[in-house]
Write a protein that holds these residues in place. Sequence first.
Motif, PDB file in Angstrom:
ATOM      1  N   MET A  78       0.826  -1.212   0.000  1.00 14.91           N
ATOM      2  CA  MET A  78       0.000   0.000   0.000  1.00 14.91           C
ATOM      3  C   MET A  78       0.856   1.256   0.000  1.00 14.91           C
ATOM      4  O   MET A  78       0.542   2.239  -0.680  1.00 14.91           O
ATOM      5  CB  MET A  78      -0.939  -0.018   1.204  1.00 14.91           C
ATOM      6  CG  MET A  78      -2.061  -1.032   1.073  1.00 14.91           C
ATOM      7  SD  MET A  78      -3.249  -0.949   2.425  1.00 14.91           S
ATOM      8  CE  MET A  78      -4.550  -2.000   1.790  1.00 14.91           C
ATOM      9  N   MET A  79       1.948   1.221   0.758  1.00 12.95           N
ATOM     10  CA  MET A  79       2.820   2.390   0.796  1.00 12.95           C
ATOM     11  C   MET A  79       3.529   2.621  -0.542  1.00 12.95           C
ATOM     12  O   MET A  79       3.840   3.750  -0.904  1.00 12.95           O
ATOM     13  CB  MET A  79       3.852   2.227   1.914  1.00 12.95           C
ATOM     14  CG  MET A  79       3.280   2.387   3.323  1.00 12.95           C
ATOM     15  SD  MET A  79       2.568   4.039   3.656  1.00 12.95           S
ATOM     16  CE  MET A  79       0.840   3.795   3.214  1.00 12.95           C
ATOM     17  N   ASP A  80       3.718   1.533  -1.295  1.00  9.97           N
ATOM     18  CA  ASP A  80       4.339   1.677  -2.609  1.00  9.97           C
ATOM     19  C   ASP A  80       3.436   2.422  -3.587  1.00  9.97           C
ATOM     20  O   ASP A  80       3.908   2.995  -4.584  1.00  9.97           O
ATOM     21  CB  ASP A  80       4.679   0.298  -3.190  1.00  9.97           C
ATOM     22  CG  ASP A  80       5.867  -0.346  -2.487  1.00  9.97           C
ATOM     23  OD1 ASP A  80       6.614   0.372  -1.802  1.00  9.97           O
ATOM     24  OD2 ASP A  80       6.028  -1.584  -2.620  1.00  9.97           O
ATOM     25  N   THR A  81       2.136   2.410  -3.308  1.00 10.24           N
ATOM     26  CA  THR A  81       1.190   3.102  -4.189  1.00 10.24           C
ATOM     27  C   THR A  81       0.719   4.430  -3.610  1.00 10.24           C
ATOM     28  O   THR A  81      -0.105   5.116  -4.233  1.00 10.24           O
ATOM     29  CB  THR A  81      -0.044   2.205  -4.458  1.00 10.24           C
ATOM     30  OG1 THR A  81      -0.737   1.987  -3.221  1.00 10.24           O
ATOM     31  CG2 THR A  81       0.376   0.869  -5.053  1.00 10.24           C
ATOM     32  N   ALA A  82       1.230   4.780  -2.433  1.00  9.96           N
ATOM     33  CA  ALA A  82       0.793   6.028  -1.786  1.00  9.96           C
ATOM     34  C   ALA A  82       1.265   7.239  -2.581  1.00  9.96           C
ATOM     35  O   ALA A  82       2.348   7.225  -3.179  1.00  9.96           O
ATOM     36  CB  ALA A  82       1.340   6.081  -0.365  1.00  9.96           C
ATOM     37  N   ALA A 121      -4.245  12.448   3.582  1.00 10.38           N
ATOM     38  CA  ALA A 121      -5.214  11.892   4.520  1.00 10.38           C
ATOM     39  C   ALA A 121      -6.444  11.371   3.790  1.00 10.38           C
ATOM     40  O   ALA A 121      -6.989  10.310   4.139  1.00 10.38           O
ATOM     41  CB  ALA A 121      -5.621  12.943   5.549  1.00 10.38           C
ATOM     42  N   LEU A 122      -6.909  12.111   2.797  1.00  4.60           N
ATOM     43  CA  LEU A 122      -8.062  11.659   2.016  1.00  4.60           C
ATOM     44  C   LEU A 122      -7.756  10.339   1.311  1.00  4.60           C
ATOM     45  O   LEU A 122      -8.597   9.440   1.251  1.00  4.60           O
ATOM     46  CB  LEU A 122      -8.459  12.733   1.006  1.00  4.60           C
ATOM     47  CG  LEU A 122      -9.063  14.013   1.595  1.00  4.60           C
ATOM     48  CD1 LEU A 122      -9.260  15.073   0.504  1.00  4.60           C
ATOM     49  CD2 LEU A 122     -10.409  13.701   2.275  1.00  4.60           C
ATOM     50  N   TRP A 123      -6.520  10.216   0.767  1.00  2.00           N
ATOM     51  CA  TRP A 123      -6.141   8.971   0.095  1.00  2.00           C
ATOM     52  C   TRP A 123      -6.085   7.805   1.093  1.00  2.00           C
ATOM     53  O   TRP A 123      -6.584   6.710   0.809  1.00  2.00           O
ATOM     54  CB  TRP A 123      -4.771   9.152  -0.576  1.00  2.00           C
ATOM     55  CG  TRP A 123      -4.326   7.903  -1.296  1.00  2.00           C
ATOM     56  CD1 TRP A 123      -4.605   7.560  -2.578  1.00  2.00           C
ATOM     57  CD2 TRP A 123      -3.568   6.817  -0.740  1.00  2.00           C
ATOM     58  NE1 TRP A 123      -4.072   6.330  -2.878  1.00  2.00           N
ATOM     59  CE2 TRP A 123      -3.418   5.851  -1.755  1.00  2.00           C
ATOM     60  CE3 TRP A 123      -3.000   6.593   0.506  1.00  2.00           C
ATOM     61  CZ2 TRP A 123      -2.726   4.663  -1.560  1.00  2.00           C
ATOM     62  CZ3 TRP A 123      -2.304   5.403   0.708  1.00  2.00           C
ATOM     63  CH2 TRP A 123      -2.172   4.459  -0.316  1.00  2.00           C
ATOM     64  N   VAL A 124      -5.494   8.070   2.256  1.00  2.02           N
ATOM     65  CA  VAL A 124      -5.360   7.022   3.275  1.00  2.02           C
ATOM     66  C   VAL A 124      -6.734   6.513   3.688  1.00  2.02           C
ATOM     67  O   VAL A 124      -6.972   5.294   3.749  1.00  2.02           O
ATOM     68  CB  VAL A 124      -4.582   7.543   4.498  1.00  2.02           C
ATOM     69  CG1 VAL A 124      -4.724   6.595   5.684  1.00  2.02           C
ATOM     70  CG2 VAL A 124      -3.110   7.745   4.143  1.00  2.02           C
ATOM     71  N   ARG A 125      -7.637   7.422   3.989  1.00  3.34           N
ATOM     72  CA  ARG A 125      -8.953   7.017   4.470  1.00  3.34           C
ATOM     73  C   ARG A 125      -9.761   6.303   3.392  1.00  3.34           C
ATOM     74  O   ARG A 125     -10.638   5.492   3.695  1.00  3.34           O
ATOM     75  CB  ARG A 125      -9.706   8.232   4.993  1.00  3.34           C
ATOM     76  CG  ARG A 125      -9.045   8.796   6.261  1.00  3.34           C
ATOM     77  CD  ARG A 125      -9.872   9.851   6.943  1.00  3.34           C
ATOM     78  NE  ARG A 125      -9.237  10.259   8.185  1.00  3.34           N
ATOM     79  CZ  ARG A 125      -8.679  11.438   8.385  1.00  3.34           C
ATOM     80  NH1 ARG A 125      -8.692  12.360   7.437  1.00  3.34           N
ATOM     81  NH2 ARG A 125      -8.111  11.724   9.543  1.00  3.34           N
TER      82      ARG A 125
END
Length: 224
Positions: free
Chosen positions: A164-168, A178-182
């Motif tokens: 997931m962090m590789d696509t952040a 924050a919007l992407w994370v949520r």
Amino acid sequence: MLPSTPPDEITLLVEIIHPVTRVIVNYDFVDLVLIGARERHTGRDLSYDELSQLGSSLGLPVVERVDMELARALELAKTLDAQHEGFVLRWPNGFRVKVKSTRYLEVFAAVHGWSEQSIARAWASNTLDGVITGIPEEFQSEFIKIKNKLDALLAAELQRFKAMMDTAPHGVSRKEYALWVRANMPQHLQPLAFDYFDGASIKPKTESYLRRYIITQFCQQKRG
């Protein structure tokens, strides 16, 4: 079935030696061991000589007799290993008291005092390996089984978080991040994602956090 039938007036006291009934001591035979006998009408406890004769007639091994004083038995119990349970002291009137070896009691507590939940908590605190090496090898399999299961869950969660962090998104504002994370990450991974955004050294924290999360889920499943 006994090789011969015991007298009708006698009640036998036997110890079942079998892998199914094993507690700690690993016996190298399977049998019924005669440890006592009483006259069922009078309650009289047969003497050891009588017990030996009865065992011989029935084809049963008889518990070993060791003559010693109470103080000596208590002292000797401190020196026995875990494969020697201890002694049963017998008085002439048939009264008996068990004296367990110190090491036997320690191993019993170590093995039987652990639930799956407590094993998981030891894993979460990185102390389970020390626990496993501290108990006899023949009791380690259940501990190792749970450890391997939790290790696999941790590896999967770490891989999931890394993917997931590789696509952040990079180079965005904290609000946009924050919007992407949520929108894209499960709730339990979101706190780690914000640590990642803030540039914290998160590897040790990530593993510790995920260990706590995993055992919470593990223990809830066991209770459910």
